[in-house]
Design an enzyme around this catalytic site. Structure first.
Site, PDB file in Angstrom:
ATOM      1  N   ASP A 669       6.089 -10.740  -0.911  1.00  0.00           N
ATOM      2  CA  ASP A 669       5.242 -11.862  -1.310  1.00  0.00           C
ATOM      3  C   ASP A 669       5.447 -12.103  -2.796  1.00  0.00           C
ATOM      4  OD1 ASP A 669       3.540 -13.956  -1.119  1.00  0.00           O
ATOM      5  OD2 ASP A 669       1.714 -12.803  -0.840  1.00  0.00           O
ATOM      6  N   GLU A 703      10.281 -19.145  -6.643  1.00  0.00           N
ATOM      7  CA  GLU A 703       9.699 -18.574  -5.421  1.00  0.00           C
ATOM      8  C   GLU A 703      10.715 -17.728  -4.670  1.00  0.00           C
ATOM      9  OE1 GLU A 703       7.652 -17.423  -2.301  1.00  0.00           O
ATOM     10  OE2 GLU A 703       6.633 -18.714  -3.729  1.00  0.00           O
ATOM     11  N   ASP A 735       6.398 -13.498   3.163  1.00  0.00           N
ATOM     12  CA  ASP A 735       5.258 -14.401   3.027  1.00  0.00           C
ATOM     13  C   ASP A 735       5.550 -15.423   1.929  1.00  0.00           C
ATOM     14  OD1 ASP A 735       2.838 -15.556   3.341  1.00  0.00           O
ATOM     15  OD2 ASP A 735       1.641 -13.797   2.887  1.00  0.00           O
ATOM     16  N   HIS A 864       1.484  -8.586  -1.658  1.00  0.00           N
ATOM     17  CA  HIS A 864       0.651  -9.569  -2.360  1.00  0.00           C
ATOM     18  C   HIS A 864      -0.189  -8.902  -3.439  1.00  0.00           C
ATOM     19  CE1 HIS A 864      -2.191 -12.857  -3.022  1.00  0.00           C
ATOM     20  NE2 HIS A 864      -3.161 -11.994  -2.787  1.00  0.00           N
TER      21      HIS A 864
END
Length: 889
Positions: A669, A703, A735, A864
């Site tokens: 993530d 990203e 993710d 995350h």
């Protein structure tokens, strides 16, 4: 490929070969690479005749218009104008496409394992593997359960659809409004609905001509005669990107007919609002509306959305900050507060992101209008919107937006200056989010039950069907909206068995919650806490001592030994005091440092975490003293803190049964920070019971990750050190990837993992799964309730050309549950749908911060947490000594 087949192409084959050779020459000139000539390949070609000669002439004419991207445009033009190649032509196409990409990568000597490939190469690669056949990804395990969704079927009348036409003007017209005027005259005479982009592309709901037709019209402003030629291009496939966009435009018109106002991407009813006057807040209800092609055809997705708007303007906040801030750092504080903030201008109901603050400009400054006049901002808003600007000396906000330029593939930045006095805040501030009473009132407006969502869905269908103009628009395009939402049958997986300490096994139960059982049983693999320190201030002495006594008392419950800590009383709660005490008191033998702080200050928290994660690597726990002041819940709070500390020291709390060996699951993530600085969290298991985890954080600028090779290499070594062998199967759960990045992710990120396996000479297979949480799909069980944990839907509403499924793993008692979307991008492991679905559901049980299931697999949630901790607070690479512990919980 047989050389005789290559040497003698004719007809369409020779045309295709010629086009591909020209494409290669253009790419050769652009990137400076020497590519083999046609003679070196062994092909001399042949002169095209008949239809082939016509196609070649058309290609030459189009080449001059598409210099920047000549290769891809020629291939696209060829495919549009002639049938799909067969026989030798098809073999040639496959051979040369593969050969060109390989030659470019090899001859340019691009190290794809270390650097980001050129964007044009990546785009070329992603165009090769396009799935044309519908994908089927259905499992069989679990019991059947009746469900309904928030999708409505859209039927298309036979013979209708989306037909694309090219529009040519002679003489050439530059003004967009003049083009629209002429096209409107033609379509008005034909009594047809249309969508015209103001350039050369026209969409109609039916086929009116077979090839082309010309019309002669008079322009109204100068009485000039213009010849308009309509050229039929093709009928769009139902799932085509332009076709889906067109249907969304149609429903945009319908939403306006139903008196909804567009704010951002969604539509809101500005006549109905929920007021929270004591907090100067307004909540507007609305809808998320989207059209897409699914397994069962074209569907309309509809979900309730809310928009929060403060009655306070940006100017009010600016004045407040000027009063409370020191003049020396006033501008710096304003930048931190406003940059990236979304504001609403009520005079046109548009939202803008603030990208900069123009301190040297005021509303008194002038700008150039379209007719060449100079006009001040004060006069503009007075004349255009009848608005009086009170403060003429306030700075201006700047919004930048990249827009496409007609007739060009490039984008240009459009600047919009905003008056703070006219900008209303659309986001909740940090102080608002920390206000429990406010958030409770907001939740009452925004947390909608399944019954309310289904009622809103049915009301929307009725409103569309009762609106004559909306029905007319749908009929013009051959569309009809179903009278009810989609009903389907899903599956509910069996409840998992949770393994605790001392061999205790329990069922997760219908609600997938084992909090009570965890409180009464020992942890699976507890760690003794022998050397630890508690830092506290004088005002928190009572809470600190009570906390320590509870920790010692709960040691038997957890199943570990907890010694008395060293108590360090701080003279004050200043940040530098914490820094000095941490550096002087923490030693190499210290296992964990506990900080009991009187308030939660962000700067102090950042300093503590940075010291304990980098300079003095040690597990750390920061506790707000207000949390410990709740005597009625102190036991349960202390137990949760003790379990969290145990995880940070490398312990394990529970596991589920995994009926396989030699698998490694990686969770990825990305946390997005300021100034385009992002942190990628990479987490994987290092044992076969999925109780020990390896974590790493990678700084990157975008990203999509560039440096997975480094983290993956370390992860393989860690796995081997614990399991004495490399994994046989690798499951990567990614993710934070949107639909527009799926192809890029598959071709670029997946390649990095394959390169590492190849360099290690490991014969392991890879399954690459993308997880999407922020979706608008909703599932409802019978009697308008939330479906139970373990609910799977893998048909009807899934994507037509993707291997995907929806899963509800978490239990939601209030509001409506939000399922998670799983997309299997790559599966060389040949895992069955049941295997992947069960694995993902099992991993949703393995997040140690919550004794229940979560909405995403635990490795993704750990990634995350790791990325967010590093990106928000640590802001530098954490120590490698913490990599085998969940230090970020």
């Amino acid at each position: 490929m047989d050389k005789e087949i290559i040497a003698t192409p004719r007809g369409r084959g020779s045309v295709l070969l010629a086009a591909l050779q020209r494409k290669r020459q253009e790419m050769n000139e652009n990137i400076g690479i020497k590519l083999p000539s046609s003679e070196e390949v062994g092909n001399k070609g042949s002169v095209p005749r008949g239809r082939g000669a016509l196609i070649l002439a058309a290609l030459k004419e189009r080449k001059s218009k598409t210099q920047e991207n000549v290769g891809s445009q020629i291939i696209g033009s060829f495919e549009e104008q002639c049938p799909k190649p067969r026989g030798r032509a098809a073999l040639l196409e496959k051979y040369f496409r593969g050969k060109e990409v390989g030659a470019l990568l090899n001859e340019a000597k691009i190290d794809t394992s270390r650097t980001r490939p050129d964007e044009t190469l990546v785009q070329e690669i992603t165009k090769i593997n396009i799935k044309d056949e519908p994908a089927v990804f259905k499992g069989e395990s679990g019991k059947m359960i009746d469900l309904c969704t928030n999708y409505i079927k859209l039927d298309i009348t036979e013979g209708k659809g989306v037909f694309e036409y090219e529009v040519k003007f002679n003489p050439t017209i530059d003004a967009k409004n003049h083009k629209i005027e002429l096209v409107n005259k033609i379509m008005g005479d034909l009594k047809l609905a249309k969508v015209f982009d103001g350039g050369h592309c026209l969409y109609l709901p039916q086929k009116i001509i077979t090839s082309q037709r010309s019309y002669k019209l008079i322009l109204s402003h100068n009485n000039e005669e213009v010849t308009i030629t309509l050229i039929f291009k093709k009928q769009k496939r139902l799932g085509d990107k332009d076709c889906i966009h067109l249907y969304n435009v149609i429903f945009k018109r319908i939403m306006h007919l139903l008196l909804y106002t567009r704010l951002g991407k969604n539509y809101y009813d500005m006549t109905h609002r929920y007021l929270i006057p004591q907090h100067k807040l307004e909540v507007y209800p609305g809808f998320v509306v989207s059209i897409d092609e699914h397994e069962n055809g074209l569907m309309l997705g509809l979900d309730i959305q809310h928009k929060m708007i403060q009655n306070q303007t940006a100017y009010d906040l600016l004045v407040e900050k000027k009063i409370t801030s020191d003049s020396r750092n006033f501008k710096e504080n304003v930048y931190k507060m406003f940059l990236g903030m979304c504001v609403l201008t009520r005079y046109n109901y548009k939202t803008y992101i603030i990208h900069d603050i123009l301190w040297d400009m005021t509303p008194k400054d002038t700008f150039q209008t379209s007719d060449g006049r100079s006009l001040s901002f004060i006069d503009y808003y007075k004349n255009q919107y009848k608005l009086e600007i009170k403060d003429h000396d306030q700075p201006l906000f700047l919004n930048r937006k990249s827009v496409k330029v007609p007739g060009s593939l490039q984008k240009e930045d459009r600047m919009v200056c905003l008056i703070p006095e006219l900008c209303y805040l659309t986001a909740l501030s940090d102080s608002m989010r920390s206000d429990f009473s406010l958030m409770k009132e907001v939740a009452q407006c925004t947390k909608v039950s399944p019954q309310q969502r289904l009622l809103a869905l049915k009301n929307y269908i009725d409103n569309v069907k009762n609106c004559a103009k909306a029905q007319e628009i749908l009929e013009q395009w051959g569309l009809s909206l179903a009278s009810d939402n989609i009903q389907l049958v899903g599956r509910e997986l069996d409840a998992e068995m949770i393994v605790l300490g001392k061999g205790k096994t329990i069922s997760a139960g219908f609600n997938a919650d084992w909090n009570r059982e965890l409180s009464n049983n020992s942890a699976l693999m507890p760690v003794d806490i022998l050397e630890w320190i508690v830092f506290y201030t004088a005002q928190d002495a009572v809470n600190a001592n009570e906390f320590v006594r509870n920790m010692e008392r709960l040691s038997k419950t957890i199943g570990c030994r907890i010694n008395a800590p060293r108590m360090e009383k701080l003279p004050n709660d200043q940040t530098h005091t914490y820094v000095n005490y941490v550096k002087n008191k923490i030693t190499n033998s210290t296992q964990v440092a506990v900080f009991i702080c009187p308030t939660m200050r962000l700067d102090r928290y950042c300093v503590i975490k940075k010291l304990c994660c980098t300079e003095l690597p040690v597990a750390s726990q920061v506790i707000n003293s207000r949390t410990l002041s709740r005597s009625d819940k102190l036991n349960s709070i202390t137990l949760k803190i003790a379990l969290q500390i145990n995880c940070k020291l490398g312990g394990s709390l529970w596991t589920v049964r995994f009926p396989f060996r030699g698998w490694m699951v990686c969770g990825i993530d990305v946390y997005h920070g300021t100034q385009n600085q992002s942190v990628c969290g990479f987490v994987c298991n290092v044992n076969e019971h999925f109780t020990r985890w390896f974590s790493s954080a990678i700084f990157q600028s975008k990203e999509l990750g560039d440096f997975y090779q480094i983290a993956f290499t370390r992860a393989l070594e860690e796995y081997k050190s614990h399991c004495a062998a490399y994994p046989s199967k690798i499951i990567i759960i990614r993710d934070g990837v949107g639909d527009g990045q799926l192809d890029y992710c598959k071709q670029y990120e997946l390649r990095q993992f394959e390169n590492v396996l190849k360099s290690f000479d490991i014969e392991a297979t890879i399954c690459f799964i993308v997880v999407q949480k922020r979706i608008n799909t909703r599932l409802f069980a019978e009697n308008a309730k939330n479906p139970p944990p373990g609910t799977i839907v893998d048909h009807t509403i899934t994507r037509k050309y993707l291997y995907d499924f929806f899963m509800v793993a978490q239990n939601v008692r209030h509001a409506t549950v939000n399922p998670t979307h799983y997309i299997v991008l790559h599966n060389s492991s040949q895992l069955k749908p049941d295997h992947i679905q069960k694995l993902c559901y099992k991993l949703c049980h393995m997040y140690y911060n919550w004794p229940g299931t979560i909405k995403v697999p635990a490795p993704c949630q750990y990634a995350h947490k790791c990325a967010a901790m590093v990106g928000q607070f640590v802001k530098t690479q954490p120590s490698s000594e913490l990599a085998n512990k969940l230090w970020y919980l």
